[in-house]
Design an enzyme around this catalytic site. Structure first.
Site, mmCIF file in Angstrom:
data_model
loop_
_atom_site.group_PDB
_atom_site.id
_atom_site.type_symbol
_atom_site.label_atom_id
_atom_site.label_comp_id
_atom_site.label_asym_id
_atom_site.label_seq_id
_atom_site.Cartn_x
_atom_site.Cartn_y
_atom_site.Cartn_z
ATOM 1 N N LYS A 200 0.812 -1.213 0.000
ATOM 2 C CA LYS A 200 0.000 0.000 0.000
ATOM 3 C C LYS A 200 0.847 1.266 0.000
ATOM 4 O O LYS A 200 0.400 2.314 -0.469
ATOM 5 C CB LYS A 200 -0.959 -0.010 1.192
ATOM 6 N N SER A 237 -14.633 -2.676 1.382
ATOM 7 C CA SER A 237 -14.661 -4.016 1.935
ATOM 8 C C SER A 237 -16.094 -4.449 2.255
ATOM 9 O O SER A 237 -16.868 -3.686 2.836
ATOM 10 C CB SER A 237 -13.813 -4.072 3.213
ATOM 11 N N LYS A 241 -16.547 -6.757 -4.214
ATOM 12 C CA LYS A 241 -15.652 -6.395 -5.326
ATOM 13 C C LYS A 241 -14.865 -7.605 -5.831
ATOM 14 O O LYS A 241 -14.812 -7.869 -7.030
ATOM 15 C CB LYS A 241 -14.702 -5.282 -4.874
ATOM 16 N N THR A 242 -14.235 -8.326 -4.910
ATOM 17 C CA THR A 242 -13.423 -9.476 -5.319
ATOM 18 C C THR A 242 -14.294 -10.593 -5.864
ATOM 19 O O THR A 242 -14.008 -11.176 -6.912
ATOM 20 C CB THR A 242 -12.598 -9.995 -4.121
ATOM 21 N N ASP A 256 -7.044 -5.338 -7.606
ATOM 22 C CA ASP A 256 -6.982 -4.313 -6.557
ATOM 23 C C ASP A 256 -6.530 -2.922 -7.004
ATOM 24 O O ASP A 256 -7.093 -1.930 -6.568
ATOM 25 C CB ASP A 256 -6.053 -4.797 -5.445
#
Length: 516
Positions: A200, A237, A241-242, A256
């Site tokens: 990140k 979260s 999305k995933t 991502d």
């Protein structure tokens, strides 16, 4: 090559003589097992590792160096806190001193961004084989020829996470510190061995560099159809999305981090860092099958006799992770690039039960919802509280954004207009009432809606406009009951819906005022 890297480190003031530079995955696994007694191999061959006290990111400990040439560009505040140059230099001395007391160091060279016209050369210096393998997986791996001609990196990340930050240095407020200097082109990490901080920190770096080139950096996943049509998925979260971007009929560009340049879409990373809590082969087969030799499993619990992982066990952390090269996903697209997107899908889990399951939005509305970055979480029921809590994270990733949100939003809107990208808002949360009254929308319905988007099944469908967010709702959608498409129709108490809709709209408007 060892002597070459000894010279490289010597120029930085580092004199450690045992150097493992750009070792293979197999070599790093062997070194991890030899040097870290807590590591082990699970029954599928993945390397089990532990990050110690910190099992997640430390966003309040991230600092950006206050520098003359960059300070006017940065959105200073709770996310981007300043530290002065002198403190950064003192911290760097502390990191180098720590490195010089280590028995061995690891170096990983790699690229960020698959699009060669915009890629960045990154060098990682770290003290754990686990961290080296993680970044070997997460960066784009150079060929042997590219390694031999890699030269001077654009940025260096010093991971001194196994030692604490020096609290006597001005601006250091805890034992953990992550510091970025855009002018010196360096990143420092102290007081945390959680591998995700490296990933990140580099994403934050790209979120500063790309807008300088009028390129949009994005916290999203991306996939591609058989005929090359690209979709982007944004969502915080818990929004799906995933899960929703993992489609066996479409190729995965990335899960991502991406950029959108004049060349199209490009993944920033060479790997995936997936949550594995409650991982099941039936629900997430692509991720499950990627857990094999070369993969890192971080902070999971396993049976030392059978070496089987208990993915349901969250006694160490709920944030258990798997880090693996993207080619471990069977339908990954290599190289991880695509054309300009045909569709952008904003995912939200609305626990108020107000937003439609699917709606079309224009570029102006896209800016509004992109800056808002909304989802809702259910309050802790242990205190008897069932009222949803609205959560806003600008650009669907406020913790990693460096410029003001409007900079990213304008870049998004400009591209939507230029490439005629269609934008959709999908609610994966509640219908027929808020949390405690309504019910969570069926995942099969959400998948059917996204399939309809990809198959262009809304071209000849009439749309109606709801009055609170001016969202355009399709009157029909294949395989979906028409009674759930307009949210007020699914509520038995229409007056309660109106009150809830007005309440949510005010929460949106109050949040949006911060950016005007």
């Amino acid at each position: 090559m060892k002597y070459f890297y000894m010279g490289v480190l010597s120029n930085l003031g580092i004199n450690t003589t045992r150097i493992y530079a750009n070792f293979s995955s197999d070599e790093l696994i062997k070194l991890a097992l030899e040097t870290d007694e807590s590591s082990a191999l699970c029954d599928t061959g993945a390397l089990i590792v532990y990050s110690g006290e910190k099992t997640g990111r430390s966003p309040k400990d991230k600092r950006i160096v206050l520098e003359e040439n960059t300070k006017e560009n940065i959105n200073w505040g709770e996310v981007n806190l300043p530290i002065d140059t002198a403190s950064f230099e003192q911290s760097k001395v502390s990191a180098i001193k720590f490195f010089n007391n280590c028995k061995e160091l690891y170096i990983v060279d790699g690229y960020a961004v698959w699009d060669k016209a915009n890629r960045i050369k990154i060098r990682i210096i770290c003290t754990r084989a686990y961290h080296a393998l993680f970044m070997h997986n997460m960066l784009i791996r150079p060929s042997q020829q590219e390694l031999e001609t890699f030269g001077t990196p654009d940025y260096i990340l010093y991971n001194a996470g196994a030692t604490k930050a020096d609290l006597s240095i001005k601006g250091i407020t805890s034992n953990t510190s992550i510091q970025l200097s855009f002018e010196k082109k360096e990143i420092l990490i102290f007081g945390t061995e959680y591998a995700g901080e490296m990933k990140k920190a580099i994403f934050s770096l790209l979120n500063y560099l790309m807008p300088l080139k009028q390129i949009l950096s994005m916290h999203c996943s991306a996939n591609e159809s058989e005929i090359g049509e690209v979709s982007l998925f944004f969502g915080l979260s818990g929004t799906g999305k995933t899960t929703l971007s993992a489609d066996p009929r479409r190729k995965l560009i990335g899960d991502d981090e991406h950029i959108w340049s004049d060349n199209g879409i490009s993944n920033i990373e060479g790997g995936c860092y997936a949550k594995v809590i409650n991982l099941e082969s039936e629900k997430e087969p692509e991720i499950y099958q990627a857990i094999r030799k070369g993969t890192i499993l971080e902070n999971v619990v396993y049976n030392p006799t059978s070496n089987k992982v208990d993915y349901t066990n969250k006694s160490i952390t709920e944030n258990t992770r798997g880090g693996y090269p993207i080619e471990f996903i069977s339908n990954a697209k290599i190289p991880c690039i695509g054309s300009h997107p045909n569709h952008i899908i904003f995912l939200t889990c609305d626990a108020f039960g107000v937003l439609p399951p699917i709606s079309a939005i224009n570029s102006e509305q896209a800016q509004y919802h992109f800056i808002s970055g909304y989802t809702a979480k259910v309050a802790g029921t242990e205190m008897g509280v069932t009222e949803p809590i609205a959560t806003f994270s600008s650009c669907f990733g406020a913790a990693f954004m460096v410029w003001k949100p409007i900079v990213y939003a304008k870049l998004l809107a400009e591209r939507i207009d230029r490439y005629q990208t269609k934008v959709w808002l999908i609610n994966t949360g509640w219908i027929g009432g808020g949390y405690g009254v309504g019910k969570r929308i069926n995942l099969a319905y959400t998948r059917a809606m996204i399939n309809a988007i990809h198959e262009d099944l809304f071209q000849n469908v009439a749309f109606t406009t709801e009055p609170y967010f001016n969202l355009s709702i399709p009157s029909t959608c294949p395989n979906i009951p028409s009674t759930i498409l307009n949210p007020i129709d699914a509520w038995s108490d229409k007056d309660a819906y109106v009150l809830q809709a007005k309440k949510l709209k005010k929460l949106f408007d109050d949040n949006y005022l911060k950016f005007q």
